[in-house]
Scaffold this active site. Structure first.
Site, mmCIF file in Angstrom:
data_model
loop_
_atom_site.group_PDB
_atom_site.id
_atom_site.type_symbol
_atom_site.label_atom_id
_atom_site.label_comp_id
_atom_site.label_asym_id
_atom_site.label_seq_id
_atom_site.Cartn_x
_atom_site.Cartn_y
_atom_site.Cartn_z
ATOM 1 N N CYS A 198 13.939 -16.269 -6.531
ATOM 2 C CA CYS A 198 12.552 -16.381 -6.068
ATOM 3 C C CYS A 198 11.613 -15.989 -7.198
ATOM 4 C CB CYS A 198 12.316 -15.467 -4.861
ATOM 5 S SG CYS A 198 13.211 -15.969 -3.373
ATOM 6 N N HIS A 253 18.117 -12.024 -6.864
ATOM 7 C CA HIS A 253 16.840 -11.915 -6.163
ATOM 8 C C HIS A 253 15.726 -11.868 -7.210
ATOM 9 C CE1 HIS A 253 18.225 -11.513 -2.082
ATOM 10 N NE2 HIS A 253 18.992 -10.483 -2.370
#
Length: 470
Positions: free
Chosen positions: A332, A290
């Protein structure tokens, strides 16, 4: 209303032609007019301005605008340039903007890039930014860089611009004092950009040792992936691991590392390379996790780690000096979601106007830095020689979401598919094709009902062709 319809049709036609050329030939259709703008701050040497004009002409930009303004006025001038292009309404094959300013005054030009990307007549067309430092402290004066580019354009008109730049980076490194100059390119192009007007696909001589990296020695790969809480990530790990092994990499896989373990694994990987008995040809590191709004990675423990620090650790590895270092980041880089750009079809004729699919708003941009930036992106790197021979690929543009589902991520799965089919192809060309396919996909996120787009960001300071075929 007729004017609006005509304008929409022109943009739709241009984007459709570009899409067709990219799909069939793998390169941009740049048959239309080429628009160029040169912005230089006061005090830039006249020799640099003259050399830049020669490069414009060598690249096929017969006419261009030239302005001398302070760096603070660059954005206003670029807005004027965009307005002029939109006002003329002519389809443009390619746009090139050259920015020359004192060293350290013009970094992170993303606002300038966004300004030009919003130009209606440039939607789906390549936009090139050339950033040249000048004056005291510059490791290479602009005219030296530009003279090399002009010479290559003249001798190799059938090469793509990225091929020209890779060769130019090699020559610049050899000619700069102590090899300290390290140019970098940043690309979101979806195909080859050939500006020489010569068919680029004619057979060429086999690359020699000076033009292609020698990968005949040890290849090493490290895959660090957070699996928990990331559905589909296991498929990425398996697919990429199998690919690396098929390409001859000695592959190490670690899943669910904490933030501290990310750092420890990289340090241990570097130590193993340093103590390797034989020469090392290439290193590949994949970081999958992430991501946070400012680009940080989250370990399995939820703590942050800076990817730049991990990459810097390996970049300084002595045994890898002069050898390619590949970094793949599937994470991301923010929370923004890109709706893409494209011609607007008015409801009453949407049925008969066949509009091409939208493209990501960050696509089709090539930025060329005559000097490498530091890890913060705020200035030239202090140890530029350590920034050479690096290829970094981000799954998303800065500030944007990288997409993944239960089958894996768009980036990793597409990369594996394309590279398995073309293992002997130059890796920059492979990644450009990967980006084209990723850009074509429409993505529905878990918290969004409208289709969204994704676009890779490819950063390269490679100085030779890189082919991974075992």
């Amino acid at each position: 209303m007729a004017f609006l319809v005509a304008g929409t049709l022109r943009v739709a036609t241009q984007m459709a032609d570009t899409q067709d050329s990219l799909g069939r030939k793998g390169r941009y259709n740049v048959q239309g007019p080429r628009a160029a703008l040169m912005l230089s701050s006061p005090g830039v040497a006249a020799a640099a301005v003259t050399a830049l004009k020669d490069v414009f002409q060598a690249l096929g930009f017969e006419s261009f605008e030239s302005r001398e303004v302070p760096v603070q006025g660059f954005l206003e001038e670029l807005a004027w340039f965009r307005e002029q292009l939109d006002a003329h309404g002519r389809l443009v094959g390619c746009a090139l903007v050259a920015l020359v300013a004192p060293r350290g005054q013009l970094w992170q030009p993303q606002q300038l890039v966004r300004e030009l990307s919003s130009c209606g007549v440039l939607q789906g067309c390549p936009k090139v930014f050339l950033l040249l430092p000048s004056g005291p402290g510059a490791t290479l004066e602009p005219e030296a860089f530009l003279d090399g580019l002009r010479e290559l354009c003249s001798h190799c008109p059938h090469w793509s611009l990225v091929q020209l730049l890779t060769e130019l980076f090699h020559r610049v490194a050899e000619e700069s004092t102590g090899g300290t100059c390290c140019p970098v390119l940043q690309s979101s192009l979806r195909g080859a950009l050939c500006l020489g007007g010569v068919e680029p696909w004619r057979p060429e001589p086999a690359p020699g040792p000076s033009t292609q990296y020698d990968l005949s020695k040890t290849r090493a790969a490290l895959l660090l992936a957070v699996i928990q809480g990331r559905p589909g990530a296991q498929h990425d790990v398996e697919a990429l691991g199998d690919l690396c092994r098929a390409l001859g990499f000695e592959t190490t896989v670690r899943t669910d590392p904490t933030a501290q373990a990310f750092q420890e694994e990289i340090a241990q990987f570097r130590e193993q390379l340093d103590t390797c008995r034989g020469p090392v040809s290439c290193a590949l590191v994949a970081l999958m996790a992430h991501g946070e709004p400012r680009g940080q990675l989250l370990g399995a423990d939820g703590q942050e780690v800076q990817p730049e620090a991990l990459m810097q650790e390996l970049s300084c590895c002595p045994v890898l000096r002069g050898h390619p270092k590949i970094f793949l980041l599937q994470a991301c880089r923010g929370g923004n979601r890109d709706a893409g750009v494209g011609p607007i079809a008015l409801p009453w004729y949407r049925r008969w106007l066949r509009t091409p699919p939208s493209v990501p708003s960050h696509a089709d941009v090539l930025q060329i830095y005559a000097e490498a930036q530091d890890s913060s992106g705020k200035g030239p790197a202090s140890g530029s020689s350590h920034q050479a021979d690096i290829l970094t690929v981000y799954a998303a543009a800065e500030g944007y979401v990288a997409y993944r589902d239960e089958k894996g991520s768009d980036f990793i799965q597409t990369l594996v598919e394309v590279l398995r089919a073309n293992p002997g192809r130059d890796l920059l060309e492979v990644l450009t094709e990967v980006n084209r396919r990723v850009c074509e996909q429409d993505v529905l996120g878990p918290d969004c009902d409208e289709p969204r787009k994704a676009c890779l960001e490819i950063c390269s300071s490679l100085r030779r062709r890189l082919c991974l075929q075992a």
